[in-house]
Design an enzyme around this catalytic site. Structure first.
Site, mmCIF file in Angstrom:
data_model
loop_
_atom_site.group_PDB
_atom_site.id
_atom_site.type_symbol
_atom_site.label_atom_id
_atom_site.label_comp_id
_atom_site.label_asym_id
_atom_site.label_seq_id
_atom_site.Cartn_x
_atom_site.Cartn_y
_atom_site.Cartn_z
ATOM 1 N N GLY A 99 32.656 80.601 24.890
ATOM 2 C CA GLY A 99 32.595 82.148 24.766
ATOM 3 C C GLY A 99 31.609 82.550 23.663
ATOM 4 N N PRO A 125 44.522 84.818 15.327
ATOM 5 C CA PRO A 125 44.155 86.016 14.808
ATOM 6 C C PRO A 125 44.885 87.294 15.103
ATOM 7 C CG PRO A 125 42.291 85.028 15.800
ATOM 8 C CD PRO A 125 43.544 84.517 16.587
ATOM 9 N N THR A 171 35.533 92.785 17.099
ATOM 10 C CA THR A 171 34.464 92.071 17.702
ATOM 11 C C THR A 171 34.060 93.135 19.140
ATOM 12 O OG1 THR A 171 36.144 90.982 19.199
ATOM 13 C CG2 THR A 171 35.409 90.051 17.274
ATOM 14 N N ARG A 223 28.924 83.507 29.738
ATOM 15 C CA ARG A 223 27.891 83.963 30.922
ATOM 16 C C ARG A 223 26.818 84.650 30.751
ATOM 17 N NH1 ARG A 223 32.982 87.526 32.572
ATOM 18 N NH2 ARG A 223 32.888 87.750 30.601
ATOM 19 N N ARG A 224 26.543 85.227 29.416
ATOM 20 C CA ARG A 224 25.416 85.806 29.193
ATOM 21 C C ARG A 224 24.338 84.828 28.897
ATOM 22 N NH1 ARG A 224 28.431 90.788 26.270
ATOM 23 N NH2 ARG A 224 29.741 89.083 25.886
ATOM 24 N N TYR A 264 48.527 90.288 28.724
ATOM 25 C CA TYR A 264 47.739 89.717 27.831
ATOM 26 C C TYR A 264 48.573 88.751 26.764
ATOM 27 C CZ TYR A 264 44.442 88.784 23.838
ATOM 28 O OH TYR A 264 43.857 88.089 22.772
ATOM 29 N N ASP A 294 30.999 80.292 34.015
ATOM 30 C CA ASP A 294 32.373 81.078 33.850
ATOM 31 C C ASP A 294 33.650 80.107 33.779
ATOM 32 O OD1 ASP A 294 34.683 82.840 34.720
ATOM 33 O OD2 ASP A 294 33.336 84.038 35.819
ATOM 34 N N VAL A 295 34.203 80.206 32.789
ATOM 35 C CA VAL A 295 35.344 79.343 32.687
ATOM 36 C C VAL A 295 36.510 79.433 33.673
ATOM 37 C CG1 VAL A 295 35.158 79.182 30.180
ATOM 38 C CG2 VAL A 295 36.504 80.846 30.865
HETATM 39 P P1 NDP Z 1 34.514 89.171 22.291
HETATM 40 O O1 NDP Z 1 34.492 90.051 23.578
HETATM 41 O O2 NDP Z 1 33.604 89.476 21.274
HETATM 42 O O3 NDP Z 1 34.080 87.644 22.911
HETATM 43 C C1 NDP Z 1 34.472 86.947 23.942
HETATM 44 C C2 NDP Z 1 33.679 85.629 24.467
HETATM 45 O O4 NDP Z 1 34.493 85.229 25.584
HETATM 46 C C3 NDP Z 1 32.316 85.990 24.987
HETATM 47 O O5 NDP Z 1 31.524 85.080 24.386
HETATM 48 C C4 NDP Z 1 32.486 86.087 26.476
HETATM 49 O O6 NDP Z 1 31.246 85.650 26.748
HETATM 50 C C5 NDP Z 1 33.411 85.081 26.625
HETATM 51 N N1 NDP Z 1 34.112 85.045 27.852
HETATM 52 C C6 NDP Z 1 35.132 85.867 28.542
HETATM 53 N N2 NDP Z 1 35.321 85.822 29.634
HETATM 54 C C7 NDP Z 1 34.610 84.476 30.111
HETATM 55 C C8 NDP Z 1 34.573 83.971 31.221
HETATM 56 N N3 NDP Z 1 35.059 84.014 32.474
HETATM 57 N N4 NDP Z 1 33.631 82.697 31.236
HETATM 58 C C9 NDP Z 1 33.050 82.375 29.948
HETATM 59 N N5 NDP Z 1 33.002 83.055 28.806
HETATM 60 C C10 NDP Z 1 34.002 83.972 28.814
HETATM 61 O O7 NDP Z 1 35.892 88.864 21.853
HETATM 62 P P2 NDP Z 1 36.544 87.975 20.603
HETATM 63 O O8 NDP Z 1 35.545 87.260 20.044
HETATM 64 O O9 NDP Z 1 37.386 88.787 20.081
HETATM 65 O O10 NDP Z 1 37.586 87.205 21.560
HETATM 66 C C11 NDP Z 1 37.469 85.763 21.383
HETATM 67 C C12 NDP Z 1 38.756 85.107 21.570
HETATM 68 O O11 NDP Z 1 39.681 85.488 20.418
HETATM 69 C C13 NDP Z 1 39.680 85.587 22.834
HETATM 70 O O12 NDP Z 1 40.397 84.462 23.273
HETATM 71 C C14 NDP Z 1 40.469 86.664 22.498
HETATM 72 O O13 NDP Z 1 41.735 86.643 23.156
HETATM 73 C C15 NDP Z 1 40.851 86.199 21.123
HETATM 74 N N6 NDP Z 1 41.439 86.973 20.112
HETATM 75 C C16 NDP Z 1 40.641 88.105 19.611
HETATM 76 C C17 NDP Z 1 41.249 88.981 18.861
HETATM 77 C C18 NDP Z 1 40.361 90.313 18.454
HETATM 78 O O14 NDP Z 1 41.327 91.280 17.826
HETATM 79 N N7 NDP Z 1 39.143 90.548 18.595
HETATM 80 C C19 NDP Z 1 42.694 88.799 18.199
HETATM 81 C C20 NDP Z 1 43.152 87.683 18.569
HETATM 82 C C21 NDP Z 1 42.567 86.827 19.429
HETATM 83 P P3 NDP Z 1 30.570 86.121 28.147
HETATM 84 O O15 NDP Z 1 30.950 87.586 28.303
HETATM 85 O O16 NDP Z 1 29.205 86.154 27.617
HETATM 86 O O17 NDP Z 1 31.030 85.342 29.238
HETATM 87 C C1 8X3 Z 2 43.950 90.352 20.067
HETATM 88 C C2 8X3 Z 2 44.761 91.274 19.178
HETATM 89 O O1 8X3 Z 2 46.536 92.785 18.777
HETATM 90 O O2 8X3 Z 2 44.710 93.410 20.278
HETATM 91 O O3 8X3 Z 2 44.548 89.396 20.413
HETATM 92 O O4 8X3 Z 2 46.475 91.740 20.960
HETATM 93 S S1 8X3 Z 2 45.706 92.129 19.847
#
Ligand code: NDP
Ligand code: 8X3
Length: 258
Positions: free
Chosen positions: A9, A183, A188, A34-35, A153, A60-61
């Protein structure tokens, strides 16, 4: 010899910032998502800027066959994987359990839970052979405290917490570190994805808040990865100043300042 980090990701948010941070620290990278066009642009920019090798893997994971094929391809190109960051993940929707959308549930379970498992199942044997490595799972405050409408979630992130603990036990004999970084709210593309492209609703999540930034998390991943060999950070939870956990948070304007 140069070290290699594999970040899932990496096309956005934390994953992108982590990739950039480790490129700057001299690592070779394997970045996934995926992008494909975003991966190609990152490869071009990071190789030019930092000189390390950047391998892109577009899959795709959620698809175990795609994961296996991509990892087989990677094994032909690298001698070792020193760090795996299981970051790819998402929230899809926000609703009570009785009104939940089954497609949203499948997407979250398949990505956050099964995707992390498929990746770990491929990479852990390589690290076992190396008798070294570091698996870093991106959990969430949502995996520590549940919140209203967060049900599935939160469940996937509680599962990430459990799997991190279990993986650490299983990998103990092989000198492999296993860390969870949890986090809180971070700015993001996360909310844009959760609210299916509704920019106004996504922006509303961060209004009046100085939320965590992706670079904050990248710095923390680097901190965990750069400890001495005998030190393993098991679990690290981080929020912005105005958030106590995934349930209690205030606006910047509500903070008492002198
Ligand atoms: P973004 O949406 O900015 O990034 C998510 C990334 O995950 C993208 O690069 C996307 O790539 C990839 N992804 C999603 N689905 C797939 C898939 N099926 N196969 C491959 N890649 C995938 O979100 P964040 O950076 O915030 O999220 C990253 C992680 O952090 C996640 O696990 C999220 O749950 C976690 N998180 C986020 C928080 C927040 O508030 N932002 C807080 C706590 C945890 P692409 O679409 O190109 O496939
Ligand atoms: C992402 C943070 O608070 O939206 O994991 O669940 S929250």
């Amino acid at each position: 010899m140069k070290k290699t980090i594999l970040v899932t990701g990496a096309t956005s948010g934390f994953g992108k910032a982590i990739a950039e941070r480790f490129a700057k620290e001299g690592f070779d990278l394997c970045i996934t998502g995926r992008r494909a066009e975003r991966l190609s642009a990152m490869k071009e920019q990071l190789e030019q800027q930092y000189g390390g090798k950047v391998i892109t893997l577009n899959f795709d994971v959620r698809n175990s066959e795609q994961v296996a094929a991509a990892m087989n391809e990677l094994k032909q190109q690298v001698n070792s994987i020193d760090i795996l960051v299981n970051n790819a993940g998402l929230a899809s929707g926000l609703s009570t359990i009785d009104e939940g959308n089954l497609d949203d549930w499948e997407i979250m379970i398949d990505t956050n839970l099964k995707g992390l498992l498929y990746m770990t199942r491929q990479v852990a044997p390589m690290m076992r052979e190396q008798t070294s490595g570091h698996i870093i799972n991106i959990g969430s405050t949502a995996g520590k405290t549940v919140y209203k409408n967060g049900n599935v979630y939160c469940a996937t992130k509680f599962a990430v917490d459990a799997l991190t603990q279990a993986t650490r036990i299983d990998m103990l004999p092989y000198g492999i570190k296993v860390t969870a970084i949890n986090p809180g709210m971070a700015e993001t593309e996360f909310s844009l994805v959760r609210f299916k492209g509704d920019q106004e609703r996504a922006a509303g999540m961060y209004a009046g808040v100085r939320a965590l930034q992706a670079t904050d998390i990248a710095d923390i991943v680097w901190f965990c990865a750069s400890q001495p060999p005998h030190v393993c950070i098991n679990d690290l939870t981080v929020t912005c100043l105005t958030q106590a956990n995934s349930y209690y948070n205030i606006k910047e304007s509500e903070r008492i300042v002198k």
